[in-house]
Design an enzyme around this catalytic site. Structure first.
Site, mmCIF file in Angstrom:
data_model
loop_
_atom_site.group_PDB
_atom_site.id
_atom_site.type_symbol
_atom_site.label_atom_id
_atom_site.label_comp_id
_atom_site.label_asym_id
_atom_site.label_seq_id
_atom_site.Cartn_x
_atom_site.Cartn_y
_atom_site.Cartn_z
ATOM 1 N N LYS A 82 0.928 -1.213 -0.147
ATOM 2 C CA LYS A 82 0.142 -0.061 -0.076
ATOM 3 C C LYS A 82 1.027 1.349 -0.036
ATOM 4 O O LYS A 82 1.693 1.126 0.730
ATOM 5 C CB LYS A 82 -0.992 0.055 1.108
ATOM 6 N N SER A 157 -9.311 2.386 3.618
ATOM 7 C CA SER A 157 -8.319 3.094 2.616
ATOM 8 C C SER A 157 -7.463 2.087 1.809
ATOM 9 O O SER A 157 -6.724 2.668 0.894
ATOM 10 C CB SER A 157 -7.589 4.214 3.510
ATOM 11 N N SER A 181 -9.495 -0.088 7.904
ATOM 12 C CA SER A 181 -8.912 -0.087 6.509
ATOM 13 C C SER A 181 -8.285 -1.287 5.640
ATOM 14 O O SER A 181 -8.260 -1.192 4.454
ATOM 15 C CB SER A 181 -7.839 1.043 6.545
#
Length: 474
Positions: A82, A157, A181
């Site tokens: 990520k 996210s 997330s």
């Protein structure tokens, strides 16, 4: 015939051992898959094709020269990271226009461990700006789409990681989880999302506020794959003295030795926590079915609700103060380049007084003590992961199952609790709704008892709680 992109990490490793295919062939197949589906999903902020091919060549040579030697656990296995953490020589954008997009000088600690374990880095996945939103939207490009329905959100996210996982862009994906997330995108995309005990996966540095409750995690299509990647990222417990109550056995050993043993575990399932938590009826039904599956496997399952106050009174404060402390300075004078949700979070964080933050931490202490006492009576808490399935991009939802909800909490009614008490939690796919969108349930245990959520998750996986394909029909 099974395609390479459909294989799990363990199946890829078995294929390398059998010389059915090579890491180089796998990387080529993965990027062919990416080329076939991008940019419709918008999974990546940056792809690292040259690095991946170089790592794949090195892995292929190591497999050819193996000669009976024990090789690293992820040798030749494709992964993504990520874009909130550093990968050497790759920019870290954090999903923002205001960050320094120059290549990072070094790896974050767990990225270094993944590199040493032989992983092949396909690229860095999309994120909401600074990881502050439950949808993966930022000013760098279009939102990440859900592989089950391109008009729907992939969650956030870690939406890029979840969409990559569901689309077949490799078997293992890093995410971060400060309030759901990892788990919310996993729920929306129909994959496994593992948030281990807080700080089980160490970092060299951490920020303030929300960073204290956030942890790194994994998205995968199988429980065993998720456990394998977490073990590599976590490293030895001797290195990481900050994790309390941590059991000594690695996660993958737990699954190998006791994966389907839930005999006598005390499980409470509920859709109602200590504050309004309405959810779609089908999701509630799947949580009940998950409880029945665990009971059939030998667990003691009852419907029970912790008597706790709403953590959403604590979580927004820590989130906002963390945003202001960690990112506020770099954003001064550049507000027009930020997303609206970032501006709102920074504004709230800057307005918080020391008294208000202290009150939030006092409330957090009360919540932690209440849940610690509750876990004296139960081993595992089973809930929905998200109260709703993936919604259309940018939709504002203020009602669930006929009951009013605050729009910003629609996806995180059930997830922040585990972050606030540093608990391990895992999102498990639980089939599809009538529109073909994934449904998910969540398992939470006391801090340090990661093995319990993994054992329960393995039982649900084996029992067929998810009767859909692990890959989306994108």
């Amino acid at each position: 015939m099974t395609e390479i992109y459909e294989l799990s990490a363990r199946e890829l490793r078995a294929g390398y051992e059998a010389r059915t295919f090579s890491p180089e062939e796998v990387v080529v197949a993965m990027f062919e898959r990416v080329d076939a589906l991008e940019p419709s999903l918008n999974v990546f902020i940056s792809q690292t094709r040259d690095l991946a091919l170089e790592q794949a060549r090195d892995a292929a040579l190591a497999w050819r020269l193996r000669d009976g030697k024990q090789l690293p656990p992820l040798l030749g296995v494709p992964i993504t990271i990520k874009d909130l953490v550093d990968v050497q020589d790759v920019p870290t954008t954090m999903g923002s226009l205001v960050t320094d997009h120059r290549p990072a000088p070094s790896d974050e600690l767990f990225v270094e461990r993944l590199r040493e374990a032989g992983a092949v880095f396909l690229g860095k996945t999309n994120t909401s700006e600074f990881g502050l939103a439950a949808q993966t939207m930022n000013r760098l490009g279009p939102p990440t789409a859900n592989p089950w329905n391109l008009e729907r959100t992939a969650g956030g996210s870690s939406g890029g990681a979840a969409a990559a996982c569901a689309a077949g862009y490799g078997p293992l994906h890093h995410g971060t989880d400060g309030g759901g997330s990892v788990r919310v995108p996993a729920a929306h995309c129909g994959v496994v999302g593992l948030k281990p005990t807080g700080r089980r996966i160490p970092r060299r540095t951490r920020g303030a506020g929300m960073s204290q409750i956030s942890t790194d995690g994994v998205l995968a299509r199988t429980v065993a794959d998720a456990a394998l990647m977490v073990d590599v990222m976590a490293g030895s417990e001797e290195w990481n003295p900050h994790v309390k109550n941590t059991r000594s056995e690695p996660a993958i050993a737990t699954l190998s030795e006791r994966g389907f043993d839930v005999q006598g575990l005390r499980v409470a399932w509920t859709t109602q926590l200590g504050w309004p938590t309405p959810c779609e009826p089908l999701i509630a039904e799947r949580a009940k079915v998950a409880g029945e599956m665990l009971q059939a496997a030998g667990a003691e399952v009852v419907e029970a609700t912790p008597d706790i106050s709403d953590p959403n009174e604590i979580f927004p404060t820590l989130s906002a103060v963390g945003a202001a402390a960690n990112y506020g300075e770099m954003c001064v004078g550049r507000e027009e380049e930020l997303n609206d949700y970032t501006v709102g979070s920074l504004r709230r964080g800057r307005s918080l007084t020391g008294v208000r933050v202290a009150q939030a931490y006092a409330a957090l202490d009360r919540l932690s003590r209440a849940m610690d006492a509750w876990f004296d009576d139960f081993d595992v808490l089973l809930t929905p992961t998200s109260a709703i399935v993936a919604h259309p991009h940018g939709a504002v939802i203020d009602e669930i199952a006929g009951k009013s909800v605050t729009p910003w909490t629609i996806s995180i009614l059930y997830t922040p609790l585990a972050n606030l008490i540093q608990a391990p939690a895992i999102a498990m796919p639980a089939g599809l709704d009538g529109d073909g969108l994934p449904v998910s349930v969540q398992l939470i245990a006391r801090e340090g008892n990661d093995d319990l959520v993994l054992r329960c998750a393995a039982v649900l996986e084996e029992a067929g709680l998810n009767d859909a394909s692990p890959l989306a029909p994108v």
